[in-house]
Structures are given as structure tokens and as C-alpha cells.
Write a protein that holds these residues in place. Structure first.
Motif, PDB file in Angstrom:
ATOM      1  N   GLN A  57      41.421  40.122  39.592  1.00 21.85           N
ATOM      2  CA  GLN A  57      41.426  39.330  40.787  1.00 21.85           C
ATOM      3  C   GLN A  57      39.999  39.047  41.252  1.00 21.85           C
ATOM      4  OE1 GLN A  57      43.800  41.278  43.715  1.00 21.85           O
ATOM      5  NE2 GLN A  57      45.730  40.870  42.667  1.00 21.85           N
TER       6      GLN A  57
ATOM      7  N   TRP B  42      38.818  39.064  44.145  1.00 18.87           N
ATOM      8  CA  TRP B  42      38.325  39.995  45.162  1.00 18.87           C
ATOM      9  C   TRP B  42      37.580  41.166  44.529  1.00 18.87           C
ATOM     10  CZ3 TRP B  42      37.370  39.376  50.040  1.00 18.87           C
ATOM     11  CH2 TRP B  42      38.111  38.476  50.807  1.00 18.87           C
TER      12      TRP B  42
ATOM     13  N   THR C 252      44.197  34.757  55.474  1.00 20.71           N
ATOM     14  CA  THR C 252      44.317  36.182  55.763  1.00 20.71           C
ATOM     15  C   THR C 252      43.126  36.662  56.590  1.00 20.71           C
ATOM     16  OG1 THR C 252      43.097  36.934  53.802  1.00 20.71           O
ATOM     17  CG2 THR C 252      45.450  36.480  53.523  1.00 20.71           C
TER      18      THR C 252
ATOM     19  N   GLU D 278      39.994  36.913  54.439  1.00 23.67           N
ATOM     20  CA  GLU D 278      39.385  35.614  54.149  1.00 23.67           C
ATOM     21  C   GLU D 278      38.625  35.069  55.365  1.00 23.67           C
ATOM     22  OE1 GLU D 278      43.026  34.459  51.080  1.00 23.67           O
ATOM     23  OE2 GLU D 278      42.687  33.258  52.880  1.00 23.67           O
TER      24      GLU D 278
ATOM     25  N   GLU E 108      43.430  46.020  52.213  1.00 20.93           N
ATOM     26  CA  GLU E 108      44.769  45.546  52.564  1.00 20.93           C
ATOM     27  C   GLU E 108      44.731  44.295  53.436  1.00 20.93           C
ATOM     28  OE1 GLU E 108      43.632  48.757  55.608  1.00 20.93           O
ATOM     29  OE2 GLU E 108      43.480  48.425  53.437  1.00 20.93           O
TER      30      GLU E 108
ATOM     31  N   HIS F 280      43.107  41.730  52.882  1.00 19.93           N
ATOM     32  CA  HIS F 280      42.985  40.551  52.041  1.00 19.93           C
ATOM     33  C   HIS F 280      44.338  39.864  51.869  1.00 19.93           C
ATOM     34  CE1 HIS F 280      39.363  42.778  50.062  1.00 19.93           C
ATOM     35  NE2 HIS F 280      39.124  42.396  51.299  1.00 19.93           N
ATOM     36  N   SER F 281      45.402  40.607  52.052  1.00 22.44           N
ATOM     37  CA  SER F 281      46.740  40.042  51.892  1.00 22.44           C
ATOM     38  C   SER F 281      47.520  40.000  53.200  1.00 22.44           C
ATOM     39  CB  SER F 281      47.532  40.854  50.859  1.00 22.44           C
ATOM     40  OG  SER F 281      47.602  42.215  51.235  1.00 22.44           O
ATOM     41  N   LYS F 282      46.863  40.353  54.314  1.00 22.40           N
ATOM     42  CA  LYS F 282      47.513  40.353  55.626  1.00 22.40           C
ATOM     43  C   LYS F 282      47.374  38.967  56.239  1.00 22.40           C
ATOM     44  CE  LYS F 282      47.733  42.901  59.990  1.00 22.40           C
ATOM     45  NZ  LYS F 282      47.149  44.017  60.798  1.00 22.40           N
ATOM     46  N   THR F 283      48.457  38.199  56.146  1.00 18.94           N
ATOM     47  CA  THR F 283      48.421  36.816  56.631  1.00 18.94           C
ATOM     48  C   THR F 283      48.388  36.777  58.151  1.00 18.94           C
ATOM     49  OG1 THR F 283      49.676  36.110  54.688  1.00 18.94           O
ATOM     50  CG2 THR F 283      49.593  34.597  56.564  1.00 18.94           C
TER      51      THR F 283
END
Length: 264
Positions: A2, A4, A62, A65, A110, A112-115
Motif C-alpha cells: 500500500q 501508505w 479520511t 488524508e 487506523e 487512514h481508513s476512518k472516513t
């Protein structure tokens, strides 16, 4: 692998350049300071572009981001102000703040995927927050100058140079505060369909903006009690804290304030 997973490499390289830029700024080597900071921005922007291509969308969905944009814009804003007004400490300040956001991204993968909620994915959100941060930094520095001149100046009248520094900090900080309010209005319009809702944070922002405008006009007159002008800055800084925290002294507006989300 990935994208990241490569973040650490780009982040460390960018922080190294930004730190060098801050160091050269303190040493009075402006060309080297600007060059190093630009190099750091180029490195970090490269990662953002690569991430954008890999995700096939703007990296603004996210929390992780969004913090990338904080880390990118802070040194950029610091560089712009430093280049124009030569405040040596600003590059150090922007570098430290950028390092904080980068560290959070590294230690809390975590996010990075927390919208985030859709409103916070607006392209106006990150610039709004970053501009406010620069305004708080500059107006905070003006408060430090006012406190020094009032309480630690041994009752001597401030020199013309000291007034110039204080006034310029207020002028530039007030300009950033204005831009922050305008970008926040555009963000609110895009997210909720209205530019202004008179929620506590917006109300305190308006009061703070007007209070600093009073100081600016008072100083431009070059008349009156100058110690009074310094006390105005002390009071204005208290209002600035209310603006930052959005102290709720009014009944809550209908619906949930957006600022509840971005302060948490």
C-alpha cells in the motif's frame, strides 16, 4: 504494497528539509531557508500526488488524508509569510505543527481508513483550518508583544520598532483571520447551503474580527493612550480563544454545528 507504507520515507525527507529551512531562517540566510522549505514542499507534494493517483480520487476522504493537507499547507503558509515579512520564527512554528500532524498519521494508522462525515470532505475544509492556524499564531505573537510591552518593559514607552512589529503582526494576522472566515463561509455554503448560521464559533469569530479592526483603526489614528491599545490586544486575545473553542453562550442553532465535528 500500500502507498501508505511509503509515507514514512517522504515524511522524514520533507521534515528534514523543513527543519533545515527553519534553521537557516534563524541564521538569517533567507535564500537557503526558502530553498530548503520549497524542497520539503516538493517532496511532500510528490507523495500527495502519488497517493491521489493510487486512490484515483483526491485524498480528502479520511482523517489521515486530511492531515496530509494540513502538513502540506502549514509550511507553505509559513513560507509565504516569512518571504514577505521576514518573521524568522514562523518557519519553525509551521514545521513543528506539520510534524505534529505527520506524527499522528504515523502513530495512528487506523485514521487512514476512518472516513469523515461528508461535510468535512469539502475542498474548503483544510484551507479554512490552516488559514485559521496561521491567524492564531500571528495574533498570538501580537498578544505576547503586548504583554511584554505592558508588564515587562520597565514602564518605558514602546519604541517605533516595537510598535511596528506589533502592528504588522496584527495586520497580517487579521488578514488571515478574514481569509479564514471567508473560506469557512464557502465551506458552509457547499456543505449546508448557507454562508452563515450564527453558531457560537461563527459569532465569536465575527466579534474577534471586529475587535481587532478596532485596534487597527485606533493605531492608525496615532493618537490617544497607547497603553490602552495594548490592553485592547490583551482583551482581543481572550476573544480569540472564544473563537477557537466556540464557547456556547447562545442557544444552539437548529441542527448540529459543523465545528462540533472538526474540533473533536
Amino acid at each position: 504494497m500500500q502507498i501508505w507504507n511509503f509515507f514514512l520515507i517522504f515524511a522524514l525527507a520533507a521534515l528534514l528539509f523543513w527543519s533545515l529551512g527553519a534553521f537557516f531562517a534563524w541564521k538569517g540566510k533567507k535564500a537557503l531557508a526558502v530553498g530548503a522549505t520549497v524542497a520539503g514542499l516538493a517532496v511532500f507534494l510528490s507523495y500527495v500526488i502519488v497517493l491521489w493517483i493510487a486512490l484515483d480520487r483526491p485524498p480528502m476522504r479520511t482523517m489521515g488524508e486530511t492531515r496530509l493537507w494540513y502538513s502540506l499547507f502549514l509550511p507553505l503558509m509559513g513560507l509565504i509569510v516569512y518571504s514577505r515579512w521576514n518573521y524568522k520564527w514562523l518557519l519553525s512554528f509551521s514545521t513543528v505543527l506539520a510534524a505534529v500532524f505527520i506524527t499522528i498519521n504515523l502513530l495512528k494508522p487506523e485514521i487512514h481508513s476512518k472516513t469523515m462525515m461528508p461535510a468535512l470532505q469539502s475542498p474548503w475544509f483544510a484551507p479554512h483550518v490552516i488559514i485559521y492556524m496561521m491567524a492564531y499564531a500571528l495574533l498570538g505573537a501580537a498578544f505576547v508583544m503586548a504583554a511584554y510591552l505592558l508588564f515587562f518593559h520597565h514602564h518605558q514607552a514602546p519604541s517605533d520598532k516595537e510598535w511596528t512589529i506589533t502592528d504588522n503582526l496584527v495586520y497580517v494576522g487579521w488578514a488571515f483571520l478574514t481569509l479564514g472566515m471567508l473560506s469557512g463561509a464557502l465551506w458552509a455554503k457547499m456543505a449546508w447551503g448557507n454562508y452563515w448560521a450564527w453558531d457560537p464559533k461563527e459569532t465569536w469569530a465575527a466579534a474577534t474580527w471586529l475587535a481587532y479592526l478596532v485596534y487597527i483603526h485606533y493605531r492608525l489614528r496615532k493618537q490617544g493612550n497607547m497603553r490602552f491599545a495594548l490592553w485592547v490586544l490583551i482583551v482581543n486575545f481572550a476573544l480569540l480563544q472564544m473563537c477557537w473553542w466556540g464557547i456556547n453562550y447562545l442557544p444552539s442553532a437548529k441542527g448540529t454545528s459543523v465545528h462540533t465535528y472538526y474540533m473533536n
